[in-house]
Design a protein around this motif. Structure first.
Motif, PDB file in Angstrom:
ATOM      1  N   ASN A   1      23.194  34.268  53.331  1.00 33.21           N
ATOM      2  CA  ASN A   1      23.679  32.882  53.289  1.00 33.21           C
ATOM      3  C   ASN A   1      24.069  32.343  54.660  1.00 33.21           C
ATOM      4  O   ASN A   1      24.381  31.169  54.789  1.00 33.21           O
ATOM      5  CB  ASN A   1      24.875  32.772  52.342  1.00 33.21           C
ATOM      6  CG  ASN A   1      24.457  32.915  50.904  1.00 33.21           C
ATOM      7  OD1 ASN A   1      23.315  32.674  50.552  1.00 33.21           O
ATOM      8  ND2 ASN A   1      25.387  33.332  50.061  1.00 33.21           N
ATOM      9  N   ALA A   2      24.054  33.188  55.702  1.00 33.91           N
ATOM     10  CA  ALA A   2      24.497  32.765  57.019  1.00 33.91           C
ATOM     11  C   ALA A   2      23.386  32.742  58.069  1.00 33.91           C
ATOM     12  O   ALA A   2      23.593  32.244  59.163  1.00 33.91           O
ATOM     13  CB  ALA A   2      25.621  33.676  57.504  1.00 33.91           C
ATOM     14  N   THR A   3      22.205  33.276  57.757  1.00 31.70           N
ATOM     15  CA  THR A   3      21.149  33.393  58.752  1.00 31.70           C
ATOM     16  C   THR A   3      19.831  32.852  58.221  1.00 31.70           C
ATOM     17  O   THR A   3      19.342  33.301  57.184  1.00 31.70           O
ATOM     18  CB  THR A   3      20.950  34.865  59.164  1.00 31.70           C
ATOM     19  OG1 THR A   3      22.200  35.405  59.576  1.00 31.70           O
ATOM     20  CG2 THR A   3      19.960  34.981  60.298  1.00 31.70           C
ATOM     21  N   ILE A   4      19.269  31.897  58.937  1.00 29.45           N
ATOM     22  CA  ILE A   4      17.967  31.327  58.589  1.00 29.45           C
ATOM     23  C   ILE A   4      17.023  31.594  59.754  1.00 29.45           C
ATOM     24  O   ILE A   4      17.392  31.422  60.917  1.00 29.45           O
ATOM     25  CB  ILE A   4      18.072  29.808  58.340  1.00 29.45           C
ATOM     26  CG1 ILE A   4      18.961  29.550  57.128  1.00 29.45           C
ATOM     27  CG2 ILE A   4      16.690  29.194  58.157  1.00 29.45           C
ATOM     28  CD1 ILE A   4      19.237  28.100  56.874  1.00 29.45           C
ATOM     29  N   ARG A   5      15.807  32.037  59.433  1.00 26.57           N
ATOM     30  CA  ARG A   5      14.802  32.294  60.470  1.00 26.57           C
ATOM     31  C   ARG A   5      13.635  31.337  60.282  1.00 26.57           C
ATOM     32  O   ARG A   5      13.251  31.031  59.162  1.00 26.57           O
ATOM     33  CB  ARG A   5      14.312  33.733  60.381  1.00 26.57           C
ATOM     34  CG  ARG A   5      15.429  34.731  60.615  1.00 26.57           C
ATOM     35  CD  ARG A   5      14.988  36.129  60.391  1.00 26.57           C
ATOM     36  NE  ARG A   5      14.515  36.240  59.007  1.00 26.57           N
ATOM     37  CZ  ARG A   5      13.757  37.220  58.566  1.00 26.57           C
ATOM     38  NH1 ARG A   5      13.368  38.166  59.355  1.00 26.57           N
ATOM     39  NH2 ARG A   5      13.370  37.252  57.313  1.00 26.57           N
ATOM     40  N   LEU A   6      13.067  30.887  61.398  1.00 24.35           N
ATOM     41  CA  LEU A   6      11.932  29.975  61.386  1.00 24.35           C
ATOM     42  C   LEU A   6      10.837  30.538  62.292  1.00 24.35           C
ATOM     43  O   LEU A   6      11.131  31.137  63.319  1.00 24.35           O
ATOM     44  CB  LEU A   6      12.339  28.594  61.925  1.00 24.35           C
ATOM     45  CG  LEU A   6      13.486  27.900  61.210  1.00 24.35           C
ATOM     46  CD1 LEU A   6      14.020  26.780  62.062  1.00 24.35           C
ATOM     47  CD2 LEU A   6      13.024  27.395  59.872  1.00 24.35           C
ATOM     48  N   ARG A   7       9.583  30.328  61.900  1.00 26.73           N
ATOM     49  CA  ARG A   7       8.458  30.726  62.742  1.00 26.73           C
ATOM     50  C   ARG A   7       7.275  29.814  62.451  1.00 26.73           C
ATOM     51  O   ARG A   7       7.223  29.158  61.415  1.00 26.73           O
ATOM     52  CB  ARG A   7       8.066  32.179  62.521  1.00 26.73           C
ATOM     53  CG  ARG A   7       7.419  32.420  61.178  1.00 26.73           C
ATOM     54  CD  ARG A   7       6.941  33.827  61.019  1.00 26.73           C
ATOM     55  NE  ARG A   7       6.195  33.924  59.772  1.00 26.73           N
ATOM     56  CZ  ARG A   7       5.618  35.006  59.345  1.00 26.73           C
ATOM     57  NH1 ARG A   7       5.686  36.111  60.041  1.00 26.73           N
ATOM     58  NH2 ARG A   7       4.964  35.012  58.205  1.00 26.73           N
ATOM     59  N   GLU A   8       6.318  29.789  63.382  1.00 28.13           N
ATOM     60  CA  GLU A   8       5.087  29.025  63.208  1.00 28.13           C
ATOM     61  C   GLU A   8       3.949  29.989  62.923  1.00 28.13           C
ATOM     62  O   GLU A   8       3.959  31.129  63.387  1.00 28.13           O
ATOM     63  CB  GLU A   8       4.759  28.238  64.472  1.00 28.13           C
ATOM     64  CG  GLU A   8       5.718  27.115  64.749  1.00 28.13           C
ATOM     65  CD  GLU A   8       5.274  26.344  65.966  1.00 28.13           C
ATOM     66  OE1 GLU A   8       4.484  25.405  65.785  1.00 28.13           O
ATOM     67  OE2 GLU A   8       5.712  26.698  67.060  1.00 28.13           O
ATOM     68  N   SER A   9       2.936  29.501  62.220  1.00 30.68           N
ATOM     69  CA  SER A   9       1.817  30.365  61.865  1.00 30.68           C
ATOM     70  C   SER A   9       1.004  30.798  63.072  1.00 30.68           C
ATOM     71  O   SER A   9       0.454  31.896  63.087  1.00 30.68           O
ATOM     72  CB  SER A   9       0.905  29.678  60.846  1.00 30.68           C
ATOM     73  OG  SER A   9       0.447  28.445  61.361  1.00 30.68           O
ATOM     74  N   ASP A  10       0.948  29.963  64.121  1.00 30.12           N
ATOM     75  CA  ASP A  10       0.134  30.331  65.275  1.00 30.12           C
ATOM     76  C   ASP A  10       0.851  31.282  66.234  1.00 30.12           C
ATOM     77  O   ASP A  10       0.218  31.862  67.106  1.00 30.12           O
ATOM     78  CB  ASP A  10      -0.374  29.098  66.019  1.00 30.12           C
ATOM     79  CG  ASP A  10       0.733  28.207  66.530  1.00 30.12           C
ATOM     80  OD1 ASP A  10       1.875  28.337  66.051  1.00 30.12           O
ATOM     81  OD2 ASP A  10       0.459  27.377  67.405  1.00 30.12           O
ATOM     82  N   GLN A  11       2.167  31.470  66.078  1.00 35.71           N
ATOM     83  CA  GLN A  11       2.928  32.438  66.873  1.00 35.71           C
ATOM     84  C   GLN A  11       3.942  33.149  65.979  1.00 35.71           C
ATOM     85  O   GLN A  11       5.153  32.997  66.132  1.00 35.71           O
ATOM     86  CB  GLN A  11       3.645  31.749  68.030  1.00 35.71           C
ATOM     87  CG  GLN A  11       2.710  31.196  69.071  1.00 35.71           C
ATOM     88  CD  GLN A  11       3.467  30.638  70.252  1.00 35.71           C
ATOM     89  OE1 GLN A  11       4.681  30.504  70.250  1.00 35.71           O
ATOM     90  NE2 GLN A  11       2.737  30.306  71.288  1.00 35.71           N
ATOM     91  N   PRO A  12       3.461  33.955  65.030  1.00 33.71           N
ATOM     92  CA  PRO A  12       4.358  34.551  64.039  1.00 33.71           C
ATOM     93  C   PRO A  12       5.362  35.556  64.604  1.00 33.71           C
ATOM     94  O   PRO A  12       6.358  35.851  63.956  1.00 33.71           O
ATOM     95  CB  PRO A  12       3.406  35.226  63.059  1.00 33.71           C
ATOM     96  CG  PRO A  12       2.163  35.469  63.842  1.00 33.71           C
ATOM     97  CD  PRO A  12       2.070  34.333  64.815  1.00 33.71           C
ATOM     98  N   ASP A  13       5.131  36.062  65.813  1.00 28.53           N
ATOM     99  CA  ASP A  13       6.077  37.010  66.394  1.00 28.53           C
ATOM    100  C   ASP A  13       7.253  36.320  67.086  1.00 28.53           C
ATOM    101  O   ASP A  13       8.224  36.970  67.449  1.00 28.53           O
ATOM    102  CB  ASP A  13       5.364  37.935  67.382  1.00 28.53           C
ATOM    103  CG  ASP A  13       4.374  38.848  66.684  1.00 28.53           C
ATOM    104  OD1 ASP A  13       4.588  39.163  65.495  1.00 28.53           O
ATOM    105  OD2 ASP A  13       3.385  39.247  67.328  1.00 28.53           O
ATOM    106  N   THR A  14       7.165  35.011  67.276  1.00 17.59           N
ATOM    107  CA  THR A  14       8.263  34.244  67.860  1.00 17.59           C
ATOM    108  C   THR A  14       9.097  33.687  66.718  1.00 17.59           C
ATOM    109  O   THR A  14       8.635  32.855  65.940  1.00 17.59           O
ATOM    110  CB  THR A  14       7.734  33.091  68.734  1.00 17.59           C
ATOM    111  OG1 THR A  14       6.920  33.642  69.763  1.00 17.59           O
ATOM    112  CG2 THR A  14       8.874  32.302  69.334  1.00 17.59           C
TER     113      THR A  14
END
Length: 66
Positions: A26-39
């Motif tokens: 409930n305290a951590t959200i992660r975001l990434r893009e499909s063209d750079q999934p390791d970032t």
């Protein structure tokens, strides 16, 4: 991390322009893009909500005009 831990935004189209989101807890959200999934960007619900609200209100429009 498994692919099932990530959810694709319903606003993302097919191809290399997809945004994925994952919540560890409930305290951590992660975001990434499909063209750079390791970032991976990490934030919290309050900060993400403030960013989305600012974008909807047009407060970030000046950024794209550079």
């Amino acid at each position: 991390m498994s692919a099932r831990d990530w959810r694709k935004s319903s606003y993302s189209s097919e191809g290399n322009a997809c945004l994925y989101v994952s919540a560890l807890d409930n305290a951590t959200i992660r975001l990434r893009e499909s063209d750079q999934p390791d970032t991976i960007l990490t934030t919290n619900p309050a900060a993400l909500s403030a960013l989305i609200r600012s974008a909807k209100e047009g407060q970030l429009d000046h950024i794209s005009k550079r």
